[in-house]
Design a protein around this motif. Structure first.
Motif, PDB file in Angstrom:
ATOM      1  N   GLN A 140       0.845  -1.193   0.000  1.00 52.95           N
ATOM      2  CA  GLN A 140       0.000   0.000   0.000  1.00 52.95           C
ATOM      3  C   GLN A 140       0.880   1.243   0.000  1.00 52.95           C
ATOM      4  O   GLN A 140       1.779   1.379   0.829  1.00 52.95           O
ATOM      5  CB  GLN A 140      -0.906   0.011   1.240  1.00 52.95           C
ATOM      6  N   LEU A 141       0.629   2.154  -0.956  1.00 52.32           N
ATOM      7  CA  LEU A 141       1.358   3.414  -1.036  1.00 52.32           C
ATOM      8  C   LEU A 141       0.463   4.519  -0.473  1.00 52.32           C
ATOM      9  O   LEU A 141      -0.662   4.731  -0.945  1.00 52.32           O
ATOM     10  CB  LEU A 141       1.740   3.729  -2.477  1.00 52.32           C
ATOM     11  N   VAL A 142       0.955   5.226   0.538  1.00 51.86           N
ATOM     12  CA  VAL A 142       0.168   6.249   1.221  1.00 51.86           C
ATOM     13  C   VAL A 142       0.856   7.609   1.037  1.00 51.86           C
ATOM     14  O   VAL A 142       2.014   7.779   1.431  1.00 51.86           O
ATOM     15  CB  VAL A 142       0.045   5.939   2.730  1.00 51.86           C
ATOM     16  N   PRO A 143       0.160   8.594   0.442  1.00 53.96           N
ATOM     17  CA  PRO A 143       0.781   9.908   0.261  1.00 53.96           C
ATOM     18  C   PRO A 143       1.011  10.615   1.601  1.00 53.96           C
ATOM     19  O   PRO A 143       0.131  10.630   2.454  1.00 53.96           O
ATOM     20  CB  PRO A 143      -0.243  10.657  -0.600  1.00 53.96           C
ATOM     21  N   VAL A 144       2.198  11.180   1.752  1.00 52.98           N
ATOM     22  CA  VAL A 144       2.538  11.927   2.966  1.00 52.98           C
ATOM     23  C   VAL A 144       2.631  13.416   2.644  1.00 52.98           C
ATOM     24  O   VAL A 144       2.137  14.264   3.387  1.00 52.98           O
ATOM     25  CB  VAL A 144       3.875  11.416   3.562  1.00 52.98           C
ATOM     26  N   SER A 145       3.289  13.723   1.542  1.00 48.45           N
ATOM     27  CA  SER A 145       3.367  15.089   1.027  1.00 48.45           C
ATOM     28  C   SER A 145       3.521  14.989  -0.486  1.00 48.45           C
ATOM     29  O   SER A 145       3.461  13.898  -1.059  1.00 48.45           O
ATOM     30  CB  SER A 145       4.543  15.843   1.651  1.00 48.45           C
ATOM     31  N   GLU A 146       3.716  16.122  -1.144  1.00 49.90           N
ATOM     32  CA  GLU A 146       3.820  16.121  -2.609  1.00 49.90           C
ATOM     33  C   GLU A 146       4.916  15.192  -3.121  1.00 49.90           C
ATOM     34  O   GLU A 146       4.762  14.521  -4.130  1.00 49.90           O
ATOM     35  CB  GLU A 146       4.079  17.555  -3.122  1.00 49.90           C
TER      36      GLU A 146
END
Length: 352
Positions: A140-146
């Motif tokens: 699972q890839l989870v966005p943290v910042s841009e």
């Protein structure tokens, strides 16, 4: 010269006294404190014999004697039958404390080392399950910042490994979801140790897949696979590292600093555990340890298991002058508690 009953009684009395007080033991102390039925002069002669036999040493000319590593080894071996089947009297309470707020393995290990350190007052550690044999369930890839994405690798038994990734350019959330699904589909069922071998094949499959290919995936795919293959397999949780500063053996600041540096170093632990045996309970005393930093320490480790298979170790590092009976039973009890909790909550057999 052999260890007769009287010598054994005197040796055990000296070891007990030194464990309690950390002071060299004289014949008068033994005569007054322990009812051995012999005079101080007889005790003094026996102590001299024990010194000649390598069980005692006299640190200063005017002082009493202290036990050697050989003495502690005899003491532990003599206790062995009692030790190997002993359990901490508060085992149920220990397990309850460890299990509280331990919904994930990470919390279970943190609780375990904290409790072990509190009960023994020594440095405690847990070596988490090695991941090479763990099977991948999901990515699972989870966005943290841009430009940052957290990659979660969910393994068998709900073990989660995290890797922070830095991106050259932002990837929209919907694209991250598609990439996660693609990776999960291709990598499901593979073991961590297989990734380095199969990563090129997976990259190739995804490149030629029209359904899932995207510029974003193609850009980061080699980087993702490389990071998964490079995941650190050794994870050590520790507690009470500075407890050593409370012990008279470590009044020397340089000696204490060397010890703390050693136990804080992951690679040191890796090398250290390579020399532990395959038995469920292992005890290394003083010079039996392979590392100079631990020559004045005893290392006690016990295994914990999942479905009968060894998956990790828990242990304590303390001075050779430790209460072996209490410490060993505590280490063994907590390792048993970890095994019970893991098998109850994470065993695939129990979930099916």
């Amino acid at each position: 010269m052999s260890l007769d009953k009287r010598k054994v009684k005197i040796l055990k009395a000296i070891i007990t006294s030194y464990i309690d007080n950390a002071e060299a033991v004289g014949s008068r102390t033994i005569s007054k404190k322990y009812e051995l039925g012999v005079s101080p002069a007889t005790i003094r002669n026996e102590m001299s014999d024990l010194e000649d036999m390598g069980y005692l040493v006299q640190p200063h000319t005017s002082s009493g004697r202290i036990p050697t590593d050989k003495a502690y080894r005899y003491y532990v071996n003599d206790l062995w039958e009692k030790i190997k089947s002993s359990r901490h009297p508060n085992l149920a309470q220990l397990r309850k404390i460890i299990e509280e707020k331990s919904n994930e393995l990470d919390e279970l290990f943190k609780n375990s080392v904290r409790i072990l350190s509190q009960f023994t007052r020594y440095t405690s550690f847990v070596v988490a399950p090695q991941l090479k044999q763990s099977v991948i369930k999901r990515i699972q890839l989870v966005p943290v910042s841009e430009h940052k994405v957290l990659m979660l690798i969910i393994l068998q038994a709900n073990i989660v490994k995290q890797v922070m990734l830095r991106l050259n350019s932002p990837i929209p959330f919907d694209q991250l979801e598609k990439i996660s699904a693609s990776l999960s589909e291709r990598m499901y069922g593979y073991k961590m140790e297989d990734i380095d071998t199969i990563k090129d094949t997976i990259i190739k499959e995804l490149y030629i897949s029209k359904e899932t290919s995207s510029d974003a995936l193609m850009e980061i795919l080699p980087y993702l696979m490389e990071q998964i293959a490079k995941l650190d397999d050794l994870n050590v949780y520790s507690d009470g590292i500075t407890n050593i500063l409370d012990l008279p053996e470590y009044n020397d600041v340089v000696k204490a600093r060397e010890f703390i540096s050693f136990v804080e170093d992951k690679s040191s632990f890796a090398k250290l555990l390579q020399h532990t045996g395959d038995s469920d309970l292992d005890i290394c005393i003083g010079s039996e340890n392979k590392h100079l930093e631990l020559k004045d320490c005893s290392l006690i480790t016990a295994t914990y298991k999942l479905n009968g298979k060894l998956i990790g170790r828990i242990g304590v590092i303390g001075p050779t002058r430790m209460d072996y009976d209490n410490v060993i039973s505590t280490v063994k009890s907590i390792s048993d508690a970890i095994s019970d909790i893991i098998n109850q909550n994470y065993s695939i057999e129990n979930k099916e």
